[in-house]
Design a protein around this motif. Structure first.
Motif: not given
Length: 129
Positions: A36-39, A75-76, A80
């Motif tokens: 996941k984006q940002c995670i 978006q977080c 991805e």
């Protein structure tokens, strides 16, 4: 002497005919790693290779990549486009598809090969099949 040459030639010809090379047709399959984006998080290349192996699919080589030609929301927490890619025998393709993998050839724009990240599960939610 002629007889000896004839016997040697006959042996050589019969050996050439019986030594067929058995080439295994290979195919590349991929699966989204779930990051996941940002995670981050997601499945490692080792985890997806083990999933194939446990179900009787021999993994020949493995790599990581990013799907080309596809857009995702920035978006977080959004997915991805990172994938784990495995080369397997073409005869194992149906098994891999049943496990959620897809033929790499199905991606119209292909993938860009990337370094495989050292991924750690997101705290409180381990990635698994």
């Amino acid at each position: 002497m002629r007889r000896l040459i004839g016997v040697l030639l006959l042996g050589l010809l019969s050996t050439a005919c019986s030594s067929e090379s058995k080439t295994v047709q290979q195919v590349q399959v991929y699966i989204n790693d779930g990051a996941k984006q940002c995670i981050g998080g997601g499945l490692t290349i080792k985890q997806t290779a083990e999933k194939l192996s446990k179900d009787g699919v021999e993994v020949i080589t493995s790599s990581c990549g990013t799907i080309n030609g596809m857009m995702v929301i920035a978006q977080c927490g959004a997915p991805e486009l990172s994938v784990n890619i495995h080369t397997i025998s073409h005869s194992d393709l149906n098994k891999a598809v049943k496990l959620g993998f897809k033929p790499l050839a199905d991606l119209k724009d292909g993938v860009t090969t990337t370094d495989c990240p050292v991924q750690k599960p997101v705290k409180g939610s381990e990635a698994s099949f």
